[in-house]
Structure formats: structure tokens, C-alpha cells
Scaffold this active site. Structure first.
Site, PDB file in Angstrom:
ATOM      1  CB  CYS A 147     -28.502 -26.899 127.199  1.00 17.12           C
ATOM      2  SG  CYS A 147     -29.286 -27.181 125.612  1.00 17.12           S
ATOM      3  CB  CYS A 197     -34.438 -31.292 125.803  1.00 15.59           C
ATOM      4  SG  CYS A 197     -33.126 -32.497 126.054  1.00 15.59           S
ATOM      5  CB  CYS A 207     -29.055 -26.068 121.823  1.00 19.41           C
ATOM      6  SG  CYS A 207     -28.114 -27.236 120.967  1.00 19.41           S
ATOM      7  CB  CYS A 211     -27.778 -27.791 113.585  1.00 15.67           C
ATOM      8  SG  CYS A 211     -28.008 -28.233 115.298  1.00 15.67           S
TER       9      CYS A 211
HETATM   10  N1  SAH Z   1     -28.898 -33.808 123.421  1.00 18.53           N
HETATM   11  C1  SAH Z   1     -27.798 -33.875 122.523  1.00 18.53           C
HETATM   12  C2  SAH Z   1     -27.882 -32.944 121.338  1.00 18.53           C
HETATM   13  C3  SAH Z   1     -28.356 -31.554 121.575  1.00 18.53           C
HETATM   14  S1  SAH Z   1     -27.237 -30.412 122.292  1.00 18.53           S
HETATM   15  C4  SAH Z   1     -26.502 -33.671 123.271  1.00 18.53           C
HETATM   16  O1  SAH Z   1     -26.542 -33.376 124.450  1.00 18.53           O
HETATM   17  O2  SAH Z   1     -25.456 -33.894 122.690  1.00 18.53           O
HETATM   18  C5  SAH Z   1     -25.980 -30.193 121.089  1.00 18.53           C
HETATM   19  C6  SAH Z   1     -24.633 -29.747 121.680  1.00 18.53           C
HETATM   20  O3  SAH Z   1     -24.651 -28.373 122.080  1.00 18.53           O
HETATM   21  C7  SAH Z   1     -24.266 -30.543 122.924  1.00 18.53           C
HETATM   22  O4  SAH Z   1     -22.903 -30.843 122.905  1.00 18.53           O
HETATM   23  C8  SAH Z   1     -24.600 -29.560 124.016  1.00 18.53           C
HETATM   24  O5  SAH Z   1     -23.981 -29.905 125.195  1.00 18.53           O
HETATM   25  C9  SAH Z   1     -24.144 -28.251 123.390  1.00 18.53           C
HETATM   26  N2  SAH Z   1     -24.677 -27.049 124.011  1.00 18.53           N
HETATM   27  C10 SAH Z   1     -25.904 -26.825 124.509  1.00 18.53           C
HETATM   28  N3  SAH Z   1     -26.010 -25.586 125.016  1.00 18.53           N
HETATM   29  C11 SAH Z   1     -24.830 -24.997 124.822  1.00 18.53           C
HETATM   30  C12 SAH Z   1     -24.307 -23.707 125.130  1.00 18.53           C
HETATM   31  N4  SAH Z   1     -25.051 -22.786 125.776  1.00 18.53           N
HETATM   32  N5  SAH Z   1     -23.042 -23.442 124.773  1.00 18.53           N
HETATM   33  C13 SAH Z   1     -22.294 -24.377 124.122  1.00 18.53           C
HETATM   34  N6  SAH Z   1     -22.706 -25.605 123.817  1.00 18.53           N
HETATM   35  C14 SAH Z   1     -23.973 -25.915 124.163  1.00 18.53           C
END
Ligand code: SAH
Length: 359
Positions: free
Chosen positions: A120, A113, A334, A106
């Protein structure tokens, strides 16, 4: 004069570059192999190039200086997380997961961001800059070299919004799948977006054969806008219209990511509304128990709630999986490691004496 980002060049571009330097054509192929197949980090390692050429390249071109700052291995499932340093204070995270079918990485696509999703950790510290294609490739090469194993699957799901760095990401995809480079299959690449609608239409036109994941997380604007500021620009209806167009144009199934947060988006009503909105679309729903991030108050949905939500979707004809959480003991979600690092480096005010301290 700024140095040339030679590691982001396609073979065709390298050929033009070599021709400009008065070099024979085969030098471009040699360079491409060192950069893309072997992933060397220094021009001095390019042994089949004349010394003078190596020195000229070192003066005029740069390679991402990528060092491993931290490496964490999960005792639970063998997940390995890297915090890479690209420049002073420029930290990038990537995570390698072990599946039955092999290793999957990943990778991050931006330094920080802009999207500000409330659950997130990537949002913490804001946006610093775009990552170049060669930096994204360096994440894979570095991890692959460190582990001594081939990584055949890539997900663009680390820190950053890939469709907010569209040109570099597209370049990365072409380079990573070049048969003379890493030689990845487009079918083994997933790109995850929070829903940058105009770029979903652009990506559809490319017909790349990768898997598009869309982070939906809510069935309506009221809940989604509260979780994801991007929804205030492109709402649920507009996003789902783009998704339908994507599936029609590419014949590829979209994977909707749905993070289950206790009491926020996990009710029966949410499940039914979601099923209704996705009805008839070529898609799949991936339910993810929210990973608790120190800075947020969100809690995972209970197991029973997750099961019920999943059943309601399946009863309405959707295919659903519940994502296994990997690397929980090493903060594999993330941006968590990067957020910790940035936090530790921040000057902190001590409550006792109000003086500035280095963390
Ligand atoms: N910006 C992109 C990719 C990065 S986030 C996006 O939003 O898809 C990758 C995935 O992890 C996304 O689905 C995001 O919503 C999720 N994610 C981020 N923080 C998280 C958390 N604390 N728990 C579960 N999923 C999370």
C-alpha cells in the site's frame, strides 16, 4: 490559546458553546447549518450571523483550510481524484467514483498511516497526524462543491486506518449522518479496517448500521504477517473471532477485502483455507486485483487465477465479487498521488554531483 474546532462539534455541543457565549439557542442551529449542511470554509460567508459574531468566531475558532492542490479526472470511467492541502505540506487524498446508484467518495482518515502494509502506497512517508472530524467532512464538502453534485455514499478507505483514529472517526460518522448536516444514511457508509481487533469490538457495541470491511488479504498468519505488520499484534484467528462477534452483535454482513497478488496469496490452497476459515460467517468476499504501486514489486494475479480462486470460494458457499478497478489511469489506489507529491518535494541527492536538489 488554541482555537476551537467548531466544525467537529455536534449540535448539542454547539448549543452549549453558544450558551457560553451568551448567544440565543437558534444561533447554534444556524451555525450547524453553515458548518455541516452548507460546508462553508469561512466565517465571513455566514451571512445570517451578525458581523461582530462572525469576527469573534474567526478569532476564537478555526475551520480546516482546505484547498484543492491537484484534481485528476479519469478518461476511462469519470473517477475524480483530489489531492487536498490542509496546511503547508499536509496533503490528503480523496477519490470520487461514479456508480449507477450515484457518486461515492473514498476519504482519508489520517495524514499518512502507521500500519505499513507492504503493498500500500499510504505507508510511504509514514504517519504524520490524525485527521479531525471536520477535516474528514471537509473532504466531502470540497469534492461535492467542486463537482456540483450530491455525494450520497462514503467509504472510509483512503489513506489511514480509521480504527486507529477511533474517536474522530466516530464523531465524523455522527456528524455526517445528522439530518441537519450532510444527512447521509449510515447504510451508505463503509468503514475499512486492517484489523485493529479491540476497536472492532468497540464498534460492534455502537450498532451503527454501517458496512464494516475488513482487509484480510491472506488466510493464515504466515502470509498475512509478511504483508501486514498489524497481523503480528492481532493474528488471523483473533481477527476472525472479533469479526464473528461483530456479525452476531450487529446482524450486519462483513465484507472481506482480499487483494490478489500474483504468486503470494492467490493459490488454490489459499482459497480453500480462506473458505474453511470463513465458513458459516455472515460475510462476503471482495477480490481486488492488486493495484501496482511504483514502490512495490507486486503484480496482479492473472485473470484465470482470479476466476479459479473465486470459483473455489463460491463452491464452498461464499458469496464473492471481483472489484472493478476504477481510475486506473489516474493512480486512484490508496495514497499513490500523495506519495508522488511527497516524493517530488523531498530533497534529492543528484547521482552526478551529490548535491541536494529540490524535486
Ligand atoms: N487502513 C484501512 C483502510 C485504508 S486501505 C484498511 O486497511 O482497510 C483501503 C483498502 O485498499 C484496503 O483493503 C487495502 O488493503 C487496499 N489497498 C491498499 N493498497 C492497495 C493496492 N496497491 N492494491 C489493491 N488494494 C490496495
Amino acid at each position: 490559546m488554541s482555537k476551537t474546532d467548531i466544525g467537529s462539534m455536534t449540535l448539542l455541543e454547539l448549543q452549549a458553546f453558544a450558551a457560553d457565549m451568551g448567544l440565543p439557542k437558534y444561533r447554534a442551529a444556524q451555525l450547524f447549518s453553515w458548518l455541516q449542511e452548507k460546508g462553508v470554509r469561512s466565517f465571513s460567508d455566514m451571512q445570517n450571523l451578525p458581523k461582530v459574531l462572525r469576527e469573534t468566531l474567526a478569532e476564537t475558532c478555526f475551520l480546516p483550510a482546505c484547498t484543492i492542490d491537484t484534481k485528476l479526472c479519469s478518461a476511462l470511467d469519470g473517477t475524480t481524484k483530489y489531492l487536498l492541502e490542509f496546511g503547508p505540506g499536509e496533503y490528503v487524498e480523496c477519490v470520487v467514483m461514479r456508480y449507477k446508484y450515484g457518486l461515492s467518495i473514498c476519504i482519508s482518515t489520517q495524514l499518512g498511516c502507521k500500519m505499513g502494509c507492504s503493498f500500500c502506497a499510504s505507508a510511504i512517508g509514514g504517519f504524520k497526524r490524525q485527521l479531525t472530524a471536520s477535516e474528514m467532512l471537509a473532504e466531502i464538502h470540497t469534492a461535492q462543491k467542486d463537482l456540483g453534485e450530491r455525494i450520497a455514499h462514503v467509504v472510509l478507505m483512503g489513506t489511514g486506518e480509521p480504527l486507529d483514529n477511533y474517536e474522530n472517526v466516530l464523531r465524523f460518522l455522527h456528524l455526517a449522518t445528522d439530518e441537519h448536516g450532510l444527512g447521509l444514511s449510515m447504510r451508505h457508509i463503509s468503514l475499512s479496517t486492517c484489523g485493529v481487533v479491540p476497536r472492532i469490538y468497540d464498534l460492534a457495541k455502537e450498532r451503527l448500521g454501517l458496512t464494516l470491511s475488513v482487509s484480510l488479504h491472506a488466510p493464515n498468519d504466515a502470509i498475512r504477517s509478511a504483508l501486514m505488520p498489524v497481523n503480528r499484534t492481532w493474528g488471523v484467528e483473533e481477527l476472525l473471532r472479533a469479526c464473528r462477534a461483530y456479525t452476531q452483535q450487529t446482524s450486519r454482513r462483513i465484507s472481506f477485502e482480499y487483494t490478489m497478488i500474483d504468486g503470494v496469496n492467490d493459490s488454490d490452497a489459499c482459497a480453500m483455507e480462506l473458505a474453511d476459515k470463513l465458513h458459516g460467517m455472515l460475510c462476503h468476499v471482495n477480490l481486488i486485483p492488486v493495484n501496482s504501486v511504483r514502490e512495490t514489486q507486486y503484480k496482479k494475479s492473472r485473470a484465470q487465477r482470479l476466476r479459479r480462486f473465486s470459483e473455489l470460494l463460491e463452491q464452498r458457499g461464499l458469496t464473492v465479487t471481483v472489484r472493478r478497478t476504477l481510475g486506473e489511469d489516474i493512480d486512484a489506489s490508496c495514497g499513490q498521488l500523495r506519495a508522488k507529491k511527497l516524493d517530488a518535494q523531498k530533497p534529492q541527492t543528484s547521482p552526478e554531483n551529490g548535491r541536494l536538489q529540490r524535486g
